[in-house]
Write an enzyme that holds these catalytic residues in place. Sequence first.
Site, PDB file in Angstrom:
ATOM      1  N   GLU A 361     -41.988   2.617 -84.348  1.00 23.37           N
ATOM      2  CA  GLU A 361     -41.542   2.663 -85.398  1.00 23.37           C
ATOM      3  C   GLU A 361     -39.910   2.385 -86.062  1.00 23.37           C
ATOM      4  O   GLU A 361     -39.449   2.462 -87.022  1.00 23.37           O
ATOM      5  CB  GLU A 361     -41.902   4.197 -86.528  1.00 23.37           C
TER       6      GLU A 361
HETATM    7  C1  ACM Z   1     -45.713   8.069 -83.184  1.00 22.76           C
HETATM    8  O1  ACM Z   1     -46.540   8.532 -83.311  1.00 22.76           O
HETATM    9  N1  ACM Z   1     -44.309   7.280 -83.643  1.00 22.76           N
HETATM   10  C2  ACM Z   1     -44.676   7.623 -81.698  1.00 22.76           C
END
Ligand code: ACM
Length: 555
Positions: A361
């Site tokens: 992310e």
């Molecule tokens: C994640 O759940 N951002 C690895």
Amino acid sequence: MTAGRLFSTTVATPAEGTQPVRQPRALPRLFGSLLLVAAAGIAGIGAGPAPVQPAAAPRQLGQIVPAPASVHPGGAPYTLTPLTRIRADHHSPQVRRIGAYLARLLRPSTGYRLPVTHDRGPGGIRLRLSSHERALGDEGYRLESSPGSLTLTARKPAGLFHAVQTLRQLLPAAVEKDTRQPGPWQIAGGTVTDTPRYAYRGAMLDVSRHFFTVDQVKRYIDQLPLYKINRLHLHLSDDQGWRIAVDSWPRLATYGGSTQVGGGRGGYYTKAQYKEILRHAASRYLEVVPEIDMPGHTNAALASYAELNCSGVAPPLYTGTDVGFSSLCVPKPVTYDFLDDVVRELAALTPGRYLHIGGDEAHSTSHADYVAFMDKVQPIVAKYGKTVVGWHQLTGATPAKGALAQYWGLDDTSNAEKAQVARAARNGTGLILSPADRIYLDMKYNKDTPLGLDWAGFVEVRRSYDWDPGTYLPGAPASAVAGVEAPLWSETISTSDHIEFMAFPRVVGVAELGWSPASTHGWEAYRVRLAAQGPRMAALGIDFYRSPQVPWPSG
Ligand code: ACM
């Protein structure tokens, strides 16, 4: 578990915000039918007959979770008596320690002395280490039970430790209680020969969104090995908190660790406390995999040191639950001085082979910067002797040789993203499978679950168990799969009761996916074996979710 206890703590709810929120990101072997009609031949070792109570017959060998590789029931059971000895017939201090661990497990409920001795006399519970048992590998074991003795054999101490977990499960659930129980304490006759399908069988705890104390982490560490989990991944840093002391950058912990989701006090582990966690984990044959998430998920670090920001200005601490808004400053040299220090100090503390660098992310880092960043950071991890693990977005950069990518996609993750991960796997990157809509332990079981999130959907017990890691990711060779890991993110989780309610029983199914041969897989048989774990988890005080999909015994 009582609802009152479970929900006595206020559950933090996701903060409102304008930031992007996390987006989605054979016929079973019917062990249950291997009915053992165990003769009630009570063969006490030099103790005379033990008092026979109208208690449960020995647990069937076929009830073990995870399902063993091979089970041959037969013969009369072994019976623990007040004179039973635990014979650790090897010089290895580790074998002695496993013997002592077994004695500590059994003494309170049996009320027996169970001395741990070196002597090789007949009978008793024998813990044997044999370098000749090549087929048992690093973690396998054999358990042989007959009226005369109970023998556990392994090539390595980890195998003996796993054998002890099997032994535990073959005794009545009341053995787990910490007060004296009536017995008798019998172990069905026969032989279990067992080795794991995968070397990596993990659970992850997010100690950043909510901080968990050393004792809370140790409690989880005590629970996981019963099902032969052997890795504990600690998510030590995120936007909401930095949880490990770093001497060269002290404000990371003292300031960056000073809060958590919802605005509570947060916390961090001193180096001594982190070592205490590592020691406890090692005594349970769990390897700790520490994670420092980067280049995103770094607000706590950016808030602690202004110079880490491209703007030179430190943002405020963050206590919400949005993701994707923070990034280390990729072009600045100080970023890599910082990471060199952090990785050096963390690697020096951690005996395990892995260091997890996150990489998920990174929505506020350009793709070019992300690739450049990973090219610079992975060699730092290697320089300090560790193997890189990263969330599967790492495959969008160039994973280092030997790196593991942790896949956390969903069934409906795009084919292009899956193909990117599969391509990396074909090129030598190992895979840890953590599909979010299967084994993210923070997903709600159903719409009524009072804890957890639902961005990956509801995950009932069957859904978390009923898939095959070997064939899960199209185009990825089965040989690339290092194993499975069940992450527990803690946006809504802040107590041990919460951990247990969300982890159990789903983590048990993940443990079975990681350990048991694919040929043993089958929901109908598994749910029966899992049901038999209910009284055991209850005896251990584990606050598990009583899924209606599982035929738990009443009472
Ligand atoms: C994640 O759940 N951002 C690895």
